[in-house]
Design a protein around this motif. Structure first.
Motif, PDB file in Angstrom:
ATOM      1  N   GLY A 102       0.816  -1.201   0.000  1.00  0.00           N
ATOM      2  CA  GLY A 102       0.000   0.000   0.000  1.00  0.00           C
ATOM      3  C   GLY A 102       0.854   1.256   0.000  1.00  0.00           C
ATOM      4  O   GLY A 102       0.460   2.292  -0.543  1.00  0.00           O
ATOM      5  N   HIS A 103       2.040   1.177   0.589  1.00  0.00           N
ATOM      6  CA  HIS A 103       2.888   2.371   0.627  1.00  0.00           C
ATOM      7  C   HIS A 103       3.651   2.586  -0.670  1.00  0.00           C
ATOM      8  O   HIS A 103       4.427   3.528  -0.802  1.00  0.00           O
ATOM      9  N   CYS A 104       3.429   1.706  -1.651  1.00  0.00           N
ATOM     10  CA  CYS A 104       4.077   1.834  -2.956  1.00  0.00           C
ATOM     11  C   CYS A 104       3.192   2.530  -3.984  1.00  0.00           C
ATOM     12  O   CYS A 104       3.561   2.637  -5.155  1.00  0.00           O
ATOM     13  N   LEU A 105       2.022   2.990  -3.590  1.00  0.00           N
ATOM     14  CA  LEU A 105       1.111   3.648  -4.527  1.00  0.00           C
ATOM     15  C   LEU A 105       1.771   4.868  -5.159  1.00  0.00           C
ATOM     16  O   LEU A 105       2.526   5.594  -4.499  1.00  0.00           O
ATOM     17  N   GLU A 106       1.452   5.106  -6.438  1.00  0.00           N
ATOM     18  CA  GLU A 106       1.987   6.271  -7.119  1.00  0.00           C
ATOM     19  C   GLU A 106       1.421   7.570  -6.554  1.00  0.00           C
ATOM     20  O   GLU A 106       2.004   8.647  -6.732  1.00  0.00           O
ATOM     21  N   SER A 107       0.300   7.475  -5.862  1.00  0.00           N
ATOM     22  CA  SER A 107      -0.361   8.659  -5.312  1.00  0.00           C
ATOM     23  C   SER A 107       0.061   8.987  -3.886  1.00  0.00           C
ATOM     24  O   SER A 107      -0.424   9.952  -3.289  1.00  0.00           O
ATOM     25  N   THR A 147      -4.447  -0.374   1.073  1.00  0.00           N
ATOM     26  CA  THR A 147      -4.549   0.148   2.439  1.00  0.00           C
ATOM     27  C   THR A 147      -3.217  -0.029   3.157  1.00  0.00           C
ATOM     28  O   THR A 147      -2.381  -0.839   2.754  1.00  0.00           O
ATOM     29  N   MET A 148      -3.032   0.757   4.206  1.00  0.00           N
ATOM     30  CA  MET A 148      -1.927   0.559   5.141  1.00  0.00           C
ATOM     31  C   MET A 148      -2.488   0.379   6.550  1.00  0.00           C
ATOM     32  O   MET A 148      -1.794   0.594   7.537  1.00  0.00           O
ATOM     33  N   ASP A 152      -0.425  -3.971   4.801  1.00  0.00           N
ATOM     34  CA  ASP A 152       0.206  -2.979   3.915  1.00  0.00           C
ATOM     35  C   ASP A 152       0.245  -3.588   2.527  1.00  0.00           C
ATOM     36  O   ASP A 152       1.236  -4.200   2.132  1.00  0.00           O
ATOM     37  N   ALA A 153      -0.852  -3.435   1.793  1.00  0.00           N
ATOM     38  CA  ALA A 153      -0.963  -4.124   0.514  1.00  0.00           C
ATOM     39  C   ALA A 153      -1.762  -3.324  -0.495  1.00  0.00           C
ATOM     40  O   ALA A 153      -2.629  -2.517  -0.128  1.00  0.00           O
TER      41      ALA A 153
END
Length: 310
Positions: A102-107, A147-148, A152-153
């Motif tokens: 989830g913390h790898c999102l481009e946003s 989500t985190m 965290d996915a």
């Protein structure tokens, strides 16, 4: 989230501090998706990518052995690692899915308590073959879930099916296990960003893990041999015996600090806090299959689906 997670970057981004430390100075990993010009971006990735050195990267490259876990089906993101995955009940003509953090999102990082569902996306992924060579660029059309909170996915949906990927490149998706892993299980953390495979075992499970403002439940703790670095965030954690994905790599305690960004702490049922400097972690994925139905459609109201809801 330093080594596997990138919580630090998330915290910086969410605090309005802008991007994390300039990863532009980090040597670009061979075959990584550098279209955006950014480096690793996970709580582990963003910060981790700055910590690793060119020597560390080169020395860490691992050639897969016959019959062993390899890179086939893994992907490189602009800032993280990931994998093309299928549920145990997925059909070959279903649209393929990609799993990362989830913390790898481009946003940017989802806020604590935030769950993102069914968002438009055109994110690209570099598909790797068994030897770690990039053979194609895959593109998402939706962010299905991210989500985190509790975990965290993130899961993206591609515009291509499993059958099309298999026909064009001879590569099968990795299957998500619907069973919780056990302590002592031999595992491999396969990073598509760095083209590096870390081998170790499940050391145990963490009742609650806190990092900055985020809390995760029932996290996987690795034995020390999985000394993951920035850019490995989102890597599939593969059960060596079954070849199935049992977790997604996401963070590690870098500096020995207590419950801060890039320095997660363990909290037991009684509230006692333990800090393990240099130890890294992942989030279990066995809960995901119950939340996906026909045509790989997400159904958070399905029986047995325990993922956090919006």
């Amino acid at each position: 989230m330093r080594k596997p997670l990138v919580v630090a970057l998330c915290a910086l981004a969410m605090a309005g501090a802008g991007a994390a430390p300039a990863v532009a100075a980090e040597p670009s990993p061979t075959g990584a998706d550098t279209a955006t010009g950014s480096g690793p971006t996970t709580v582990t990735d963003v910060v981790d990518g700055v910590v690793g050195t060119a020597a560390d990267t080169l020395s860490g490259l691992t050639a897969p052995k016959a019959g062993a876990v390899n890179f086939a089906g893994t992907v490189s993101l602009s800032n993280c690692s990931g994998s093309v995955v299928r549920m145990p009940g997925s059909a070959d003509d279903d649209p393929a899915l990609v799993l990362t953090n989830g913390h790898c999102l481009e946003s940017g990082f989802p806020a604590p308590g935030q769950v993102l569902v069914d968002r438009a996306s055109s994110r690209s992924f570099g598909l790797l073959n068994s030897s770690g060579s990039r053979v194609a660029t895959l593109r998402a059309n939706r962010l299905v879930y991210a989500t985190m909170t509790d975990t965290d996915a993130a899961i993206y949906r591609l515009g291509t099916t499993y059958a099309q990927i298999k026909s064009a490149y001879g590569i099968d998706a990795l299957t998500l296990s619907g069973t919780r892993p056990q302590a002592g299980t031999a595992i491999s953390v396969v990073s598509g960003y760095w083209k590096r495979i870390y081998s170790c075992s499940v050391d145990g499970f963490v009742y609650r893990m806190k990092e900055g403002d985020w809390t995760w439940k029932d996290s996987v703790r690795y034995t020390p041999a999985c000394d993951t670095i920035g850019g490995t965030s989102g890597s599939p954690v593969v059960d060596d015996a079954t070849g199935q994905v049992v977790a997604v790599n996401n963070t590690g305690n870098e500096d020995g600090e207590r419950c801060t960004v890039n320095n997660p702490c363990e909290v037991d049922e009684n509230g006692a806090v333990t800090v393990r400097q240099g130890i890294n972690y992942a989030q279990q994925t066995y809960r995901f299959p119950a939340c996906f139905g026909v045509d790989n459609r997400l159904d958070l109201s399905a029986s047995g689906c325990l993922l956090p809801k919006p």
